[in-house]
Design an enzyme around this catalytic site. Structure first.
Site, short mmCIF file in Angstrom:
data_model
loop_
_atom_site.label_atom_id
_atom_site.label_comp_id
_atom_site.label_asym_id
_atom_site.label_seq_id
_atom_site.Cartn_x
_atom_site.Cartn_y
_atom_site.Cartn_z
N LYS A 21 -25.11 2.01 -10.90
CA LYS A 21 -26.49 2.14 -11.35
C LYS A 21 -27.38 1.52 -10.27
O LYS A 21 -27.01 0.52 -9.68
CB LYS A 21 -26.71 1.38 -12.68
CG LYS A 21 -25.82 1.84 -13.83
CD LYS A 21 -25.95 0.90 -15.02
CE LYS A 21 -24.97 1.24 -16.13
NZ LYS A 21 -25.04 0.27 -17.25
N ASP B 260 -24.96 0.25 -22.46
CA ASP B 260 -24.68 -0.78 -21.46
C ASP B 260 -24.07 -1.99 -22.18
O ASP B 260 -24.16 -2.11 -23.41
CB ASP B 260 -26.00 -1.15 -20.78
CG ASP B 260 -25.86 -2.31 -19.82
OD1 ASP B 260 -24.98 -2.25 -18.95
OD2 ASP B 260 -26.62 -3.29 -19.95
N THR C 135 -20.74 0.53 -18.27
CA THR C 135 -21.03 -0.79 -17.73
C THR C 135 -20.69 -0.88 -16.25
O THR C 135 -19.77 -0.23 -15.77
CB THR C 135 -20.25 -1.88 -18.51
OG1 THR C 135 -20.45 -3.15 -17.91
CG2 THR C 135 -18.75 -1.58 -18.55
N SER C 136 -21.43 -1.74 -15.55
CA SER C 136 -21.13 -2.02 -14.14
C SER C 136 -20.00 -3.03 -13.99
O SER C 136 -19.55 -3.29 -12.87
CB SER C 136 -22.39 -2.52 -13.42
OG SER C 136 -23.37 -1.51 -13.36
N ASP D 247 -23.74 -5.85 -20.61
CA ASP D 247 -24.40 -7.12 -20.36
C ASP D 247 -25.90 -7.01 -20.60
O ASP D 247 -26.58 -6.16 -20.02
CB ASP D 247 -24.13 -7.58 -18.93
CG ASP D 247 -22.68 -7.97 -18.71
OD1 ASP D 247 -22.20 -8.85 -19.45
OD2 ASP D 247 -22.03 -7.39 -17.83
#
Length: 220
Positions: A143, A16, A111-112, A18
């Site tokens: 997610k 991931d 990552t989102s 952040d």
């Protein structure tokens, strides 16, 4: 008496961004608390929901009766605002050395954030972008859906059971578990969600490459 480190063995790592590699909490707080105030929502409650998810998915949870189109429009505006705001974005301690230790080991960013935001934040933190990246544009579900991690494993050509996920959020940890992967939690948020191992930052682990192509993670 010193405790023995936790040892995990893997063929690939899925990372991931952040809260895991990049500390962007200052920006996330600014942008999301402003949005919460505009919607008449409690800022602390909003902050308890948003970490790890794509913005429009968080909005759908917080305002379930709101039209999807409004969430997507707000999400686009907020992504642009976040991409323009790098004030306070720094690496999580140990991230530079951790990524350097992964040279030659299959790994991916999952990552989102979208491409523009993830590229800007990694650069602001002084971190190199992994060659394989799964961003918001790459998936149909945010997610805690496991799609992103499963796609990352597939692009690396590694069985999900041989992957270890690094995550800071409840949504991300749930996604990693749903993908059938072991999860190392990073930071204080992660400890609330039962990862397989927990570090406060990335200085608390060592990466050892083995001749058979696997890596040993010594945690703690």
């Amino acid at each position: 008496m010193a405790t023995e480190p936790v040892v995990l063995t893997a063929r690939a790592l899925l990372l991931d961004m952040d809260g895991t590699l990049v500390n962007s909490d200052a920006v996330v707080e600014r942008i999301w608390r402003r949005w919460a105030a505009d919607q008449g929502l409690d800022g602390d409650h909003v902050m308890s929901v948003v970490h790890g998810r794509q913005g429009h998915a968080s909005m759908a949870l917080l305002l379930p009766h709101r039209p999807v189109e409004r969430n997507l429009a707000d999400n686009a505006r907020m992504l642009a605002a976040e991409t323009a705001d790098m004030d306070g974005v720094i690496e999580v301690p140990g991230a530079t050395a951790f990524l350097a230790a992964l040279t030659g080991t299959p790994h991916a960013l999952v990552t989102s954030a979208d491409v523009a935001l993830s590229t800007a934040r990694m650069a602001a933190a002084g971190l190199p972008l992994p060659a394989v990246r799964v961003t918001a544009e790459s998936v149909g579900a945010s997610k805690p859906d496991p799609e992103g991690f499963l796609k990352g494993a597939a692009e690396l050509g590694i069985d999900p059971a041989d992957c270890v996920v690094f995550e800071d959020s409840g949504a991300g940890i749930a996604a990693g578990r749903a993908a059938g992967m072991r999860v190392v939690g990073v930071g204080p948020r992660a400890g609330q969600h039962g990862p397989d191992a927990l570090v406060q930052d990335l200085t608390e682990l060592r990466v050892e490459r083995r001749e058979d192509g696997t890596v040993r993670l010594l945690i703690g």
